[in-house]
Design an enzyme around this catalytic site. Structure first.
Site, PDB file in Angstrom:
ATOM      1  N   THR A  68      18.116 -26.856   7.963  1.00 45.87           N
ATOM      2  CA  THR A  68      18.878 -26.221   6.886  1.00 45.87           C
ATOM      3  C   THR A  68      20.373 -26.355   7.134  1.00 45.87           C
ATOM      4  O   THR A  68      20.819 -26.465   8.291  1.00 45.87           O
ATOM      5  CB  THR A  68      18.527 -24.719   6.797  1.00 45.87           C
ATOM      6  OG1 THR A  68      19.415 -24.061   5.896  1.00 45.87           O
ATOM      7  CG2 THR A  68      18.636 -24.039   8.157  1.00 45.87           C
ATOM      8  N   ASP A  69      21.153 -26.331   6.062  1.00 42.68           N
ATOM      9  CA  ASP A  69      22.610 -26.338   6.198  1.00 42.68           C
ATOM     10  C   ASP A  69      23.131 -25.078   6.880  1.00 42.68           C
ATOM     11  O   ASP A  69      24.244 -25.046   7.411  1.00 42.68           O
ATOM     12  CB  ASP A  69      23.286 -26.525   4.840  1.00 42.68           C
ATOM     13  CG  ASP A  69      22.941 -25.446   3.815  1.00 42.68           C
ATOM     14  OD1 ASP A  69      22.107 -24.567   4.111  1.00 42.68           O
ATOM     15  OD2 ASP A  69      23.497 -25.492   2.706  1.00 42.68           O
ATOM     16  N   GLU A  70      22.305 -24.026   6.916  1.00 45.13           N
ATOM     17  CA  GLU A  70      22.763 -22.752   7.467  1.00 45.13           C
ATOM     18  C   GLU A  70      22.998 -22.805   8.972  1.00 45.13           C
ATOM     19  O   GLU A  70      23.652 -21.916   9.531  1.00 45.13           O
ATOM     20  CB  GLU A  70      21.779 -21.645   7.114  1.00 45.13           C
ATOM     21  CG  GLU A  70      21.671 -21.401   5.620  1.00 45.13           C
ATOM     22  CD  GLU A  70      20.850 -20.166   5.277  1.00 45.13           C
ATOM     23  OE1 GLU A  70      20.992 -19.141   5.972  1.00 45.13           O
ATOM     24  OE2 GLU A  70      20.072 -20.236   4.316  1.00 45.13           O
ATOM     25  N   TYR A  76      17.802 -15.901  11.166  1.00 38.27           N
ATOM     26  CA  TYR A  76      17.053 -17.034  10.612  1.00 38.27           C
ATOM     27  C   TYR A  76      17.706 -18.354  10.990  1.00 38.27           C
ATOM     28  O   TYR A  76      17.071 -19.253  11.558  1.00 38.27           O
ATOM     29  CB  TYR A  76      16.943 -16.924   9.090  1.00 38.27           C
ATOM     30  CG  TYR A  76      16.690 -18.263   8.426  1.00 38.27           C
ATOM     31  CD1 TYR A  76      15.514 -18.967   8.678  1.00 38.27           C
ATOM     32  CD2 TYR A  76      17.640 -18.841   7.577  1.00 38.27           C
ATOM     33  CE1 TYR A  76      15.291 -20.213   8.104  1.00 38.27           C
ATOM     34  CE2 TYR A  76      17.416 -20.078   6.996  1.00 38.27           C
ATOM     35  CZ  TYR A  76      16.245 -20.762   7.255  1.00 38.27           C
ATOM     36  OH  TYR A  76      16.024 -21.993   6.694  1.00 38.27           O
ATOM     37  N   LYS A 103      16.550 -21.641  13.456  1.00 38.73           N
ATOM     38  CA  LYS A 103      16.494 -23.046  13.041  1.00 38.73           C
ATOM     39  C   LYS A 103      17.417 -23.910  13.900  1.00 38.73           C
ATOM     40  O   LYS A 103      17.070 -25.051  14.239  1.00 38.73           O
ATOM     41  CB  LYS A 103      16.874 -23.166  11.561  1.00 38.73           C
ATOM     42  CG  LYS A 103      15.893 -22.489  10.594  1.00 38.73           C
ATOM     43  CD  LYS A 103      14.523 -23.146  10.619  1.00 38.73           C
ATOM     44  CE  LYS A 103      14.513 -24.462   9.871  1.00 38.73           C
ATOM     45  NZ  LYS A 103      13.131 -25.017   9.749  1.00 38.73           N
TER      46      LYS A 103
END
Length: 318
Positions: free
Chosen positions: A123-125, A147, A151
């Protein structure tokens, strides 16, 4: 090509399974999913008669199971994950168990099976928030919530296995996905299904946070592109560069659904709320990938899908 696709009954995973089987007639898919609240057998009901698709109910934390399945695959694509930020803030334990320990199991299985490629869907997060500019694949990881930290941990683990064992690994980091079959806890399906029931939509604070949205079919095509053309031991950002504030997104959905601004309900801001995500996608575009759907058209398609699939989402409303 033989695929082991984990999390293949979830939102992006189920769309990817169908994308692959529709595009490649010789493809075979083993679909492993635990069927948590966000994984749904209804998402792959159309594949029931397809002999190229085999569904296995199971958990990526089950080492023996994933080891047995990995030996039957040329490529492993891992969509299986706990993904909702708010849930991770309330309790991060299952995020660590699935998103890190589960990925370790898959990497070990891939290492022992001789599978040709392991693809980690990230994810970009993991990059955290950025006020100006865009994150490149070599930007430092600075996750801002449990979260995204889980990741990021999985990404680093994948990189370590590539470096230590020579495992062929690709990591994809995409912007915010939306489209059919997304569990209605995420903002776009939540707002659509609320409005279809004439319920107000909860908007965090002043809605100034910015997200970069990509239609799920474009992400599926991008993942397929990096599997076919990508450099092993590589990271690829995936985005359509469709940035919009949460407030403007809310107003746009309201307009498309013929609702007034009185349907907005302001709620307390999320803890540690990242301000903006934005990705540089030059690297994947050199492989020939381009998003097919513009944001406005894709949002219309998404509203149309939820409007026409009441029986799917009414059992999943929060």
């Amino acid at each position: 090509m033989r695929y082991l696709i984990t999390g293949g009954a979830g939102f992006i995973g189920s769309n990817f399974v169908k994308f692959i089987l529709n595009k490649y007639k010789a493809a075979e898919v083993i679909n492993l999913d635990k069927l948590t609240y966000a994984g749904n057998i209804d998402n792959i009901a159309s594949l029931k008669a397809d002999k190229r698709h085999r569904f296995v109910k199971g958990d990526i934390r089950d080492r023996r199971l994933v080891t047995g399945l990995a030996g039957k695959a040329d490529v492993i694509v891992n969509f299986a994950a706990e993904t909702h930020v708010d849930r991770s803030i309330n309790d991060s334990s299952c995020f660590i168990d699935t998103n890190i320990a589960g990925v370790r199991n898959l990497l070990e299985a891939c290492k022992g099976s001789g599978a040709g490629l392991f693809v980690q869907i990230s994810t970009d997060e993991v990059y955290g928030s950025i006020k100006r500019g865009r994150f490149r694949e070599d930007s430092p990881l600075a996750p801002g919530n449990p979260y995204s930290a889980s990741k990021a941990g999985a990404d680093l683990l994948c990189m370590s296995y590539a470096n230590t064992y020579g495992l062929p690994v690709i990591i994809t980091r995409s912007g915010n996905n939306f489209g059919p079959y997304q569990y209605p806890e995420k903002v776009i399906p939540l707002f659509i299904t609320n409005l279809l029931r004439n319920k107000k939509v909860p908007l965090y604070s002043r809605g100034e946070n910015i997200r970069d949205w990509i239609y799920v079919y474009d992400n599926c095509a991008a993942i397929d592109t990096v599997i076919r053309k990508g450099r092993k031991e590589g990271v690829y950002n995936i985005a359509s560069n469709s940035e919009i504030t949460n407030l403007n997104l809310t107003k746009l959905i309201l307009k498309k659904m013929n609702k007034g601004h009185n349907m907005i309900r302001r709620v307390k801001d999320r803890l540690g709320h990242d301000f903006r995500y934005s990705l540089d996608t030059h690297k994947i575009r050199t492989l020939g990938w381009r998003p097919e759907y513009n944001f406005n058209d894709a949002l219309n398609l998404t509203i149309g899908w939820y409007s026409g699939n009441f029986d799917w989402w009414k059992k999943r409303i929060i």
